[in-house]
Design a protein around this motif. Structure first.
Motif, mmCIF file in Angstrom:
data_model
loop_
_atom_site.group_PDB
_atom_site.id
_atom_site.type_symbol
_atom_site.label_atom_id
_atom_site.label_comp_id
_atom_site.label_asym_id
_atom_site.label_seq_id
_atom_site.Cartn_x
_atom_site.Cartn_y
_atom_site.Cartn_z
ATOM 1 N N MET A 93 2.321 33.819 -12.123
ATOM 2 C CA MET A 93 2.223 33.388 -11.022
ATOM 3 C C MET A 93 3.654 33.582 -10.263
ATOM 4 O O MET A 93 4.514 34.341 -11.180
ATOM 5 N N TYR A 94 3.604 33.383 -9.266
ATOM 6 C CA TYR A 94 5.097 33.791 -8.638
ATOM 7 C C TYR A 94 6.094 32.553 -8.905
ATOM 8 O O TYR A 94 5.890 31.293 -8.934
ATOM 9 N N TYR A 95 7.053 33.012 -9.626
ATOM 10 C CA TYR A 95 8.090 31.936 -10.025
ATOM 11 C C TYR A 95 9.502 31.882 -9.043
ATOM 12 O O TYR A 95 10.017 33.087 -8.820
ATOM 13 N N GLU A 96 10.182 30.817 -8.817
ATOM 14 C CA GLU A 96 11.356 31.135 -7.801
ATOM 15 C C GLU A 96 12.273 31.830 -8.545
ATOM 16 O O GLU A 96 13.064 32.659 -8.059
ATOM 17 N N GLU A 99 10.872 27.500 -16.504
ATOM 18 C CA GLU A 99 9.841 26.683 -16.194
ATOM 19 C C GLU A 99 8.739 26.270 -17.253
ATOM 20 O O GLU A 99 7.609 26.344 -17.153
ATOM 21 N N VAL A 100 9.309 26.019 -18.585
ATOM 22 C CA VAL A 100 8.646 25.313 -19.621
ATOM 23 C C VAL A 100 9.129 24.230 -19.910
ATOM 24 O O VAL A 100 10.315 23.888 -20.049
ATOM 25 N N LYS A 101 8.209 23.277 -20.349
ATOM 26 C CA LYS A 101 8.729 21.863 -20.804
ATOM 27 C C LYS A 101 8.128 21.534 -22.148
ATOM 28 O O LYS A 101 6.993 21.019 -22.271
ATOM 29 N N PRO A 102 9.118 21.743 -23.124
ATOM 30 C CA PRO A 102 8.296 21.537 -24.454
ATOM 31 C C PRO A 102 8.450 20.145 -24.592
ATOM 32 O O PRO A 102 9.162 19.250 -24.042
ATOM 33 N N ASP A 103 7.246 19.434 -25.255
ATOM 34 C CA ASP A 103 7.028 17.787 -25.137
ATOM 35 C C ASP A 103 7.989 17.364 -26.541
ATOM 36 O O ASP A 103 8.335 18.127 -27.517
ATOM 37 N N PRO A 104 8.502 16.208 -26.402
ATOM 38 C CA PRO A 104 9.261 15.538 -27.549
ATOM 39 C C PRO A 104 8.773 15.786 -28.885
ATOM 40 O O PRO A 104 9.491 16.000 -30.065
ATOM 41 N N GLU A 105 7.480 15.681 -28.994
ATOM 42 C CA GLU A 105 6.851 15.659 -30.365
ATOM 43 C C GLU A 105 6.896 17.087 -30.947
ATOM 44 O O GLU A 105 7.296 17.412 -32.141
ATOM 45 N N THR A 106 6.561 18.111 -30.181
ATOM 46 C CA THR A 106 6.764 19.441 -30.543
ATOM 47 C C THR A 106 8.131 19.830 -30.893
ATOM 48 O O THR A 106 8.382 20.427 -32.110
ATOM 49 N N LEU A 107 9.193 19.215 -30.174
ATOM 50 C CA LEU A 107 10.658 19.659 -30.517
ATOM 51 C C LEU A 107 10.866 18.823 -31.782
ATOM 52 O O LEU A 107 11.564 19.657 -32.573
ATOM 53 N N ASP A 108 10.414 17.658 -31.816
ATOM 54 C CA ASP A 108 10.638 16.764 -33.309
ATOM 55 C C ASP A 108 10.213 17.760 -34.490
ATOM 56 O O ASP A 108 10.953 17.530 -35.569
ATOM 57 N N ILE A 109 8.934 18.053 -34.393
ATOM 58 C CA ILE A 109 8.433 18.902 -35.564
ATOM 59 C C ILE A 109 9.205 19.795 -35.980
ATOM 60 O O ILE A 109 9.399 20.432 -37.021
#
Length: 163
Positions: free
Chosen positions: A46-49, A79-89
């Motif tokens: 999509m269009y990203y700023e 524009e990516v938000k890794p969740d804390p649980e994925t980062l923890d793994i």
């Protein structure tokens, strides 16, 4: 990367419960000392700023080191938000094993981009989660894992999430 004794183990992540299960499973069952654990994420086209996405849209981003993709400010530009649980793994795996953890972001259709990643990186193997959509939803939306299993040029393991 192969010559140094390590493999390139890809895990498709969308920061959902099923992708966290796939990542955990890959860390516990596939990743060995010296491997490169590569988290592959695909964002909708999509269009990203920002300019980052236009710059990397065709090829995906360069490899993003764990320290950077753990940093919210760095990931905001993609524009990516890794969740804390994925980062923890990912961070726990990097602390406990002598491996390199990196991320690569693509934009477009997840099925096609994951298969592209397999060839372009190239991956030794890929682990992907399966949401277990019902028959009708799967017909309408199409199963990403099913497409990847049938089209990827490396071994693919599908990790099912029990309901």
């Amino acid at each position: 990367m192969e010559e140094s004794g390590g493999r390139r183990v890809g895990v498709a992540v969308d920061f959902s419960e099923c992708s966290r299960k796939a990542l955990s499973w890959a860390v516990e069952n596939v990743v060995r000392d010296g491997d490169h654990l590569i988290l592959i994420t695909v964002r909708p086209e999509m269009y990203y700023e920002g300019g980052e996405m236009q710059l990397w849209e065709a090829t995906g981003t360069p490899f993003i080191p764990l320290e950077e993709f753990s940093d919210g400010a760095v990931m905001k530009k993609y524009e990516v938000k890794p969740d804390p649980e994925t980062l923890d793994i990912a961070n726990t795996a990097a602390r406990q094993k002598p491996i390199t953890v990196i991320m690569k972001i693509y934009w477009g259709d997840a099925r096609e981009k994951i298969c592209e990643a397999v060839d372009h990186i190239p991956l030794s193997c890929l682990v992907i989660g399966n949401r277990g959509l019902g028959g009708l939803k799967r017909v309408i939306m199409g199963s990403v894992s099913n497409y990847v299993v049938n089209n990827a040029s490396c071994p693919v393991t599908v990790v099912k999430v029990p309901h």
